[in-house]
Scaffold this active site. Structure first.
Site, PDB file in Angstrom:
ATOM      1  N   ASP A   8       0.869  -1.181   0.000  1.00 23.41           N
ATOM      2  CA  ASP A   8       0.000   0.000   0.000  1.00 23.41           C
ATOM      3  C   ASP A   8       0.907   1.232   0.000  1.00 23.41           C
ATOM      4  OD1 ASP A   8       0.850   0.339   2.612  1.00 23.41           O
ATOM      5  OD2 ASP A   8      -1.151   0.324   3.500  1.00 23.41           O
ATOM      6  N   CYS A  65       2.986  -3.236   3.996  1.00 27.25           N
ATOM      7  CA  CYS A  65       2.146  -2.085   4.372  1.00 27.25           C
ATOM      8  C   CYS A  65       2.887  -1.366   5.499  1.00 27.25           C
ATOM      9  CB  CYS A  65       0.728  -2.511   4.743  1.00 27.25           C
ATOM     10  SG  CYS A  65       0.584  -3.582   6.180  1.00 27.25           S
ATOM     11  N   HIS A 133       6.645 -30.806  10.834  1.00 23.68           N
ATOM     12  CA  HIS A 133       5.977 -29.531  10.523  1.00 23.68           C
ATOM     13  C   HIS A 133       4.822 -29.711   9.526  1.00 23.68           C
ATOM     14  CE1 HIS A 133       9.041 -27.550  12.821  1.00 23.68           C
ATOM     15  NE2 HIS A 133       9.986 -28.104  12.075  1.00 23.68           N
TER      16      HIS A 133
HETATM   17  C1  RB5 Z   1      -2.036   2.765   6.302  1.00 24.00           C
HETATM   18  O1  RB5 Z   1      -2.093   3.996   6.919  1.00 24.00           O
HETATM   19  C2  RB5 Z   1      -1.811   1.670   7.334  1.00 24.00           C
HETATM   20  O2  RB5 Z   1      -2.953   1.492   8.109  1.00 24.00           O
HETATM   21  C3  RB5 Z   1      -1.404   0.379   6.643  1.00 24.00           C
HETATM   22  O3  RB5 Z   1      -0.276   0.608   5.889  1.00 24.00           O
HETATM   23  C4  RB5 Z   1      -1.081  -0.789   7.543  1.00 24.00           C
HETATM   24  O4  RB5 Z   1      -0.144  -0.445   8.502  1.00 24.00           O
HETATM   25  C5  RB5 Z   1      -2.204  -1.549   8.058  1.00 24.00           C
HETATM   26  O5  RB5 Z   1      -2.068  -2.555   8.731  1.00 24.00           O
END
Ligand code: RB5
Length: 146
Positions: A8, A65, A133
């Site tokens: 993201d 993210c 595993h």
């Molecule tokens: C985005 O602001 C943030 O919420 C996302 O990158 C992530 O950390 C979500 O888990």
């Protein structure tokens, strides 16, 4: 080896660094975006990378993210996906050796490019140990059915 990568906005910079690193090492990289720091919803990107694995377009996935938590939760909703949030190379090694993780998740807000490269190296160079595993992985898969 084919790697699908996605992020993201909070993971964009690290994704670009990891992508360049993987390409320089000769991996085939499928970049599913996002392609800028404009805000997007991380589940949309997780879905794309997970689909590449499920449809055999990629051998492994990398998701980034801000914290790595949203990507982990999203990717692990899908049967057959074992996404592991790793902060150190040893965690990545064990995620492959013990958990047969097929998606590496990284926290873009908390990881520098160099450490991230070491984590990626550890993940991609380690094989699943199988043995005791395997039974545990099967139990995880059965949990998805309930
Ligand atoms: C985005 O602001 C943030 O919420 C996302 O990158 C992530 O950390 C979500 O888990």
């Amino acid at each position: 080896m084919r790697i699908a990568i996605g992020c993201d906005h909070a993971g964009f910079r690290l994704k670009e660094a990891i992508k360049a690193y993987l390409v320089s090492k000769g991996f085939k990289v499928l970049d599913e975006g996002t392609y800028s720091e404009e805000a997007v919803d991380y589940p949309d990107l997780a879905k794309k990378v997970v689909r590449d694995i499920k449809e055999n377009q990629a051998d492994f996935g990398i998701l980034i993210c801000g914290t790595g938590i949203g990507m982990s939760i999203s990717a692990n909703r899908v049967k057959g996906i074992r996404a592991a949030l790793c902060l150190f190379p040893e965690m990545a090694k064990l995620a492959r050796a013990h958990n047969d993780a097929n998606v590496l998740v990284l926290p873009g807000r908390f990881l520098g490019a160099e450490l991230a490269q070491w984590i990626v190296d550890a993940f991609l160079s380690t094989k699943f140990e199988g043995g005791r595993h395997s039974n545990r992985i099967e139990k995880i898969e059965r949990m998805m059915e309930n």
